[in-house]
Design an enzyme around this catalytic site. Structure first.
Site, short mmCIF file in Angstrom:
data_model
loop_
_atom_site.label_atom_id
_atom_site.label_comp_id
_atom_site.label_asym_id
_atom_site.label_seq_id
_atom_site.Cartn_x
_atom_site.Cartn_y
_atom_site.Cartn_z
N ILE A 96 0.88 -1.18 0.00
CA ILE A 96 0.00 0.00 0.00
C ILE A 96 0.91 1.22 0.00
CG2 ILE A 96 -0.26 -0.17 2.53
CD1 ILE A 96 -3.01 1.25 2.18
N ALA A 97 0.60 2.16 -0.89
CA ALA A 97 1.44 3.36 -0.97
C ALA A 97 0.65 4.53 -1.53
CB ALA A 97 2.67 3.10 -1.84
N GLU B 19 2.45 -7.30 6.88
CA GLU B 19 3.76 -7.15 7.52
C GLU B 19 4.22 -5.72 7.29
OE1 GLU B 19 3.83 -9.78 5.10
OE2 GLU B 19 3.58 -11.46 6.50
N ASN C 264 8.99 1.42 10.43
CA ASN C 264 8.00 2.23 9.69
C ASN C 264 6.85 2.63 10.62
OD1 ASN C 264 6.37 3.45 7.81
ND2 ASN C 264 6.42 1.78 6.32
N TYR D 169 -2.08 1.80 10.57
CA TYR D 169 -2.73 0.50 10.80
C TYR D 169 -3.39 0.46 12.17
CZ TYR D 169 0.25 -0.69 6.82
OH TYR D 169 0.87 -0.70 5.60
C1 LIG Z 1 2.01 4.68 4.89
C2 LIG Z 1 1.30 5.63 3.92
C3 LIG Z 1 0.49 4.81 2.92
C4 LIG Z 1 0.36 6.55 4.73
O1 LIG Z 1 -0.35 7.36 3.84
P1 LIG Z 1 -0.69 8.89 4.16
O2 LIG Z 1 -1.68 9.34 3.16
O3 LIG Z 1 0.56 9.67 4.25
O4 LIG Z 1 -1.34 8.80 5.61
P2 LIG Z 1 -2.63 9.61 6.14
O5 LIG Z 1 -2.45 11.05 5.89
O6 LIG Z 1 -3.85 8.97 5.63
O7 LIG Z 1 -2.51 9.37 7.71
C5 LIG Z 1 -3.27 8.37 8.36
C6 LIG Z 1 -2.62 8.04 9.67
O8 LIG Z 1 -1.29 7.53 9.44
C7 LIG Z 1 -0.42 7.99 10.48
N1 LIG Z 1 0.54 8.95 9.92
C8 LIG Z 1 0.52 9.53 8.69
N2 LIG Z 1 1.57 10.36 8.54
C9 LIG Z 1 2.26 10.31 9.70
C10 LIG Z 1 3.45 10.95 10.16
N3 LIG Z 1 4.15 11.80 9.39
N4 LIG Z 1 3.91 10.65 11.40
C11 LIG Z 1 3.25 9.80 12.21
N5 LIG Z 1 2.10 9.15 11.82
C12 LIG Z 1 1.62 9.42 10.59
C13 LIG Z 1 -1.31 8.68 11.49
O9 LIG Z 1 -1.82 7.68 12.35
C14 LIG Z 1 -2.40 9.21 10.60
O10 LIG Z 1 -3.59 9.49 11.29
P3 LIG Z 1 -3.76 10.94 11.98
O11 LIG Z 1 -3.45 11.96 10.92
O12 LIG Z 1 -5.18 10.98 12.44
O13 LIG Z 1 -2.75 10.97 13.10
C15 LIG Z 1 2.32 6.53 3.17
O14 LIG Z 1 3.12 7.18 4.14
C16 LIG Z 1 3.23 5.79 2.22
O15 LIG Z 1 2.90 5.57 1.05
N6 LIG Z 1 4.42 5.41 2.70
C17 LIG Z 1 5.43 4.71 1.86
C18 LIG Z 1 5.03 3.30 1.59
C19 LIG Z 1 4.82 2.51 2.86
O16 LIG Z 1 5.58 2.60 3.81
N7 LIG Z 1 3.76 1.68 2.87
C20 LIG Z 1 3.44 0.81 3.97
C21 LIG Z 1 4.20 -0.44 3.84
S1 LIG Z 1 3.74 -1.67 5.06
#
Ligand SMILES: CC(C)(COP(=O)(O)OP(=O)(O)OC[C@H]1O[C@@H](n2cnc3c(N)ncnc32)[C@H](O)[C@@H]1OP(=O)(O)O)[C@@H](O)C(=O)NCCC(=O)NCCS
Length: 159
Positions: free
Chosen positions: A79-80, A113, A118, A125
């Site tokens: 997921i990304a 996983e 991370n 999650y």
């Molecule tokens: C993980 C990922 C999909 C999250 O997507 P995102 O759109 O940035 O996240 P969201 O804005 O929807 O945030 C949802 C929740 O994630 C967590 N989160 C998001 N950004 C965060 C940050 N910078 N620091 C801490 N927690 C964070 C928080 O719990 C947040 O909820 P909140 O805003 O109410 O606190 C994105 O960071 C990503 O693509 N990362 C690279 C790929 C990856 O690591 N994938 C997962 C592999 S297992």
């Protein structure tokens, strides 16, 4: 099948072969061990357990997620969200859509996983109900990092 649903200017749909170059580019921006275009092609063409969704904003792919649905368990493969779109609750929207789709397909639980380092993904999650259940030692071959295994229960489908 949940093929298409919209909310605001966001659109969720199932991944098509034509999406693969954009998905592979997003994959390279997001992961230390990115999947190749060939890997995605195999998933779409050969793996009957695989379900891949893309998230679009105004017709541009800004995220994607995949899972294998086996009996009543959905296993998230990746997921990304595109880097420029992170931190705007879009990953949360995408994961909620994947959980909804999995429940619609009859899945009762979801697992994944995640690298122990991370914490961003782990926070996401945990927010959506996933809890840690164990560790796979040295799961990631680039740096031998451990993987945290997480599980969530999915809501039952009303009949
Ligand atoms: C993980 C990922 C999909 C999250 O997507 P995102 O759109 O940035 O996240 P969201 O804005 O929807 O945030 C949802 C929740 O994630 C967590 N989160 C998001 N950004 C965060 C940050 N910078 N620091 C801490 N927690 C964070 C928080 O719990 C947040 O909820 P909140 O805003 O109410 O606190 C994105 O960071 C990503 O693509 N990362 C690279 C790929 C990856 O690591 N994938 C997962 C592999 S297992």
């Amino acid at each position: 099948m949940v093929g298409h649903s919209e909310s605001g200017d966001l659109c969720f749909r199932m991944m098509q072969l034509e999406d693969i170059p954009a998905i592979a580019a997003l994959e390279r921006e997001s992961f230390a061990l990115p999947w190749t275009e060939e890997a995605f092609r195999n998933e779409l063409l050969q793996n009957h357990f695989a379900r891949y969704m893309v998230m679009e904003c105004d017709g541009v792919i800004i995220g994607y997620g995949g899972m294998w649905t086996i009996v009543d368990e959905a296993h998230i493969t990746n997921i990304a969200v595109r880097p420029a779109y992170r931190g705007r609750k879009l990953g949360e929207r995408l994961l909620r859509e994947m959980m909804k789709t999995a429940a619609f397909l009859g899945m009762r639980r979801m697992t994944l996983e995640v690298r122990v380092s991370n914490t961003i993904a782990q926070n996401l999650y945990a927010k959506l109900g996933f809890a840690p259940s164990g560790v796979r030692k040295r799961y990631y071959s680039d740096n031998n990092e451990d993987a945290l295994i997480m599980w969530a229960d999915l809501p039952g489908q009303k009949v």
